[in-house]
Design an enzyme around this catalytic site. Sequence first.
Site, short mmCIF file in Angstrom:
data_model
loop_
_atom_site.label_atom_id
_atom_site.label_comp_id
_atom_site.label_asym_id
_atom_site.label_seq_id
_atom_site.Cartn_x
_atom_site.Cartn_y
_atom_site.Cartn_z
N CYS A 194 2.31 34.97 -54.21
CA CYS A 194 2.66 36.35 -53.48
C CYS A 194 3.92 36.39 -52.80
O CYS A 194 5.15 35.92 -52.96
CB CYS A 194 1.61 37.09 -53.16
N TYR A 195 3.62 36.46 -51.50
CA TYR A 195 4.83 36.46 -50.43
C TYR A 195 5.44 34.97 -50.55
O TYR A 195 6.53 34.85 -50.44
CB TYR A 195 4.16 36.94 -49.04
N GLU A 209 -6.27 33.25 -55.90
CA GLU A 209 -7.49 32.98 -55.15
C GLU A 209 -8.33 33.99 -54.92
O GLU A 209 -9.80 33.83 -54.49
CB GLU A 209 -7.07 32.68 -53.56
N GLY A 248 1.39 37.38 -47.78
CA GLY A 248 1.48 38.01 -46.48
C GLY A 248 2.01 39.36 -46.46
O GLY A 248 2.59 39.61 -47.58
N HIS A 276 -2.27 36.82 -57.07
CA HIS A 276 -3.28 36.27 -56.04
C HIS A 276 -4.20 35.31 -57.00
O HIS A 276 -5.42 35.99 -57.64
CB HIS A 276 -4.06 37.04 -55.20
N LYS A 284 -18.67 31.95 -45.56
CA LYS A 284 -20.03 32.12 -45.65
C LYS A 284 -20.70 31.14 -46.49
O LYS A 284 -21.80 30.74 -46.58
CB LYS A 284 -20.10 33.55 -46.23
N SER A 289 -29.61 36.01 -34.41
CA SER A 289 -29.78 37.28 -34.90
C SER A 289 -30.71 37.25 -36.01
O SER A 289 -31.18 38.52 -36.55
CB SER A 289 -28.55 37.82 -35.57
N GLY A 290 -31.17 36.14 -36.41
CA GLY A 290 -32.13 36.03 -37.77
C GLY A 290 -31.10 35.89 -38.89
O GLY A 290 -31.74 35.73 -39.99
N GLY A 291 -29.93 36.30 -38.83
CA GLY A 291 -28.97 36.05 -40.20
C GLY A 291 -28.64 34.55 -40.09
O GLY A 291 -29.19 33.83 -39.33
N VAL A 292 -27.62 34.44 -41.32
CA VAL A 292 -27.66 33.16 -41.74
C VAL A 292 -26.81 32.36 -40.66
O VAL A 292 -26.96 31.35 -40.56
CB VAL A 292 -26.74 33.16 -43.07
N ASP A 293 -25.59 33.00 -40.29
CA ASP A 293 -24.65 32.38 -39.60
C ASP A 293 -25.19 31.64 -38.14
O ASP A 293 -25.14 30.75 -38.02
CB ASP A 293 -23.42 33.32 -39.22
N SER A 294 -25.93 32.72 -37.37
CA SER A 294 -26.46 32.30 -36.29
C SER A 294 -27.52 31.28 -36.42
O SER A 294 -27.71 30.28 -35.42
CB SER A 294 -26.77 33.52 -35.29
#
Length: 506
Positions: free
Chosen positions: A78-79, A166, A51, A164, A362, A218-223
């Site tokens: 880290c933090y 991650e 953070g 980090h 994603k 939108s034609g994209g993956v998410d939508s």
Amino acid sequence: MVAVFDFGGQYAHLIARRVRELGAKSELVSPDISKKDLKKLSPQVLILSGGPASAYDKNAPKLDKQIYTLGIPILGICYGHQLMAYQLDGKVSSHSRKQFGKEFLKIEKSPLFEGLKNPQIVWFSHGDQVEKLPDGFEIIGSTKSAKIAAMQNLKKNFYGIQFHAEVSHTPDGQKILSNFLFKIAKAKKDWNLKKVRENLVKSLQQSIGTQKVLMALSGGVDSTVAATLLKEAIGSNLHLVFIDSGLLRKYDIADLRNVVKTVGFKNLKIVNAQGIFLNSLKGVIDPEEKRKIIAKLYFSLLEEHAKKIGNIQFLGQGTIYPDRIESAQTSKHADKIKSHHNVTLPKGLKLKIVEPLSDFYKDEVRLLGKILKIPDQFLNRHPFPGPGLGIRILGEVTEERLNILREADEIFISELKSSGIYNKVGQSLAALLPIKSVGVMGDSRTYSYIIALRSVDTTDFMTADWSKIPHEILEKISSRIINEVRGVNRVLYDITQKPPATIEYE
Ligand code: XMP
């Protein structure tokens, strides 16, 4: 369950994501949670995230100190590492030699580093350091400028790392997290996306019932994945709309029609709004202002369309976790980076929002898409941001610039596809820089725009490395753009990592 304390760093969410990738269930919790409330969640493992704060600052987010007495294994990153040291009576201070970027970590024998080479390459991103160990701790890792870069208290199962683990820039980071989760904390491997899909569909059915949802594709993956889940849950009560803002690439509408046909979506309306967007963007150069104008118009068109259909109660959104993170919606301790399109909802929006993917990253969305049997060609599509080419043209968006960028982008993407590179990289894009430079073509002087090409290797889109595309392919792309696109006389290839740069130019 692995509870990840969110101290507001962008990477807090990435930790939760990495834990799930390793097969354990993770949830983000606010640092303000009390020992009592935390116990109700019955976590097996605690991870304290990074953070932006300094542990010794009066207003820095802290942990209820009683949580350290629960007997649950803790990893501070880290933090989180600094906070644990500070709260257990060690000492943390700001260091004159800041550490940002790659470092070599000399490691000592520890269950956390089991099976790892010495030294380790790790990624640092903080100015503070642990200066004095808390009681019962020992040093298990040091770098040139940070003596206490990793520490452990074997008796309590408390571990702290300054770097980090991650991010993908720490190559053995997943191994370190896995050692902590499964060897040290004995976490259960019971996170599974098939189960998640069933639960998602059920909970969508419960919350929506027989009401109607309007969703912008939108034609994209998410939508596409979000709409497919909604289609499974509510069938013909799902209405789809595609807003053609004129900020699209050459192939976007054709791609969309293809998805709609393949997935079998019904009730789709394409709204032509090219002129409206271009007019509203006239003279606007500030990227945040552009984003806001585009989002406002977009949502007002959606609302208008919802009214036309009638009786729509919900607006479906393909928002995924990182969109929320970067708009600082998930944590009150995070700094805002940009106003993401999907989450910048206009005030007074009458429709309720349904976001089936808002807890996913994603790569998880792609896996869900596979489970939903959406063909790979759609799932492997690179992300394209909601504001479209509006944020890939720096400065004012004009018809001329849009046309130039569309041509350059099509050459770039089609060459990547035909050389087999497209599916190997995370995201590729062309951006138009609003400056002109001198060149020479034939015997004449030219004074034209610069196109920047960016291609990144990433799975989480929160950290990214630039793709090492072979020079001969870059050369072919550059020469095609210069020869075929009027108005461009220089092509640059971007070699910046994220962080510090973002993927989009804005
Ligand atoms: P940045 O530029 O922040 O982008 O490194 C991270 C990922 O998010 C995508 N992106 C967006 N996606 N709406 C979206 O749906 C947006 O407003 C938006 N802005 C950025 C970007 O393309 C990259 O994949």
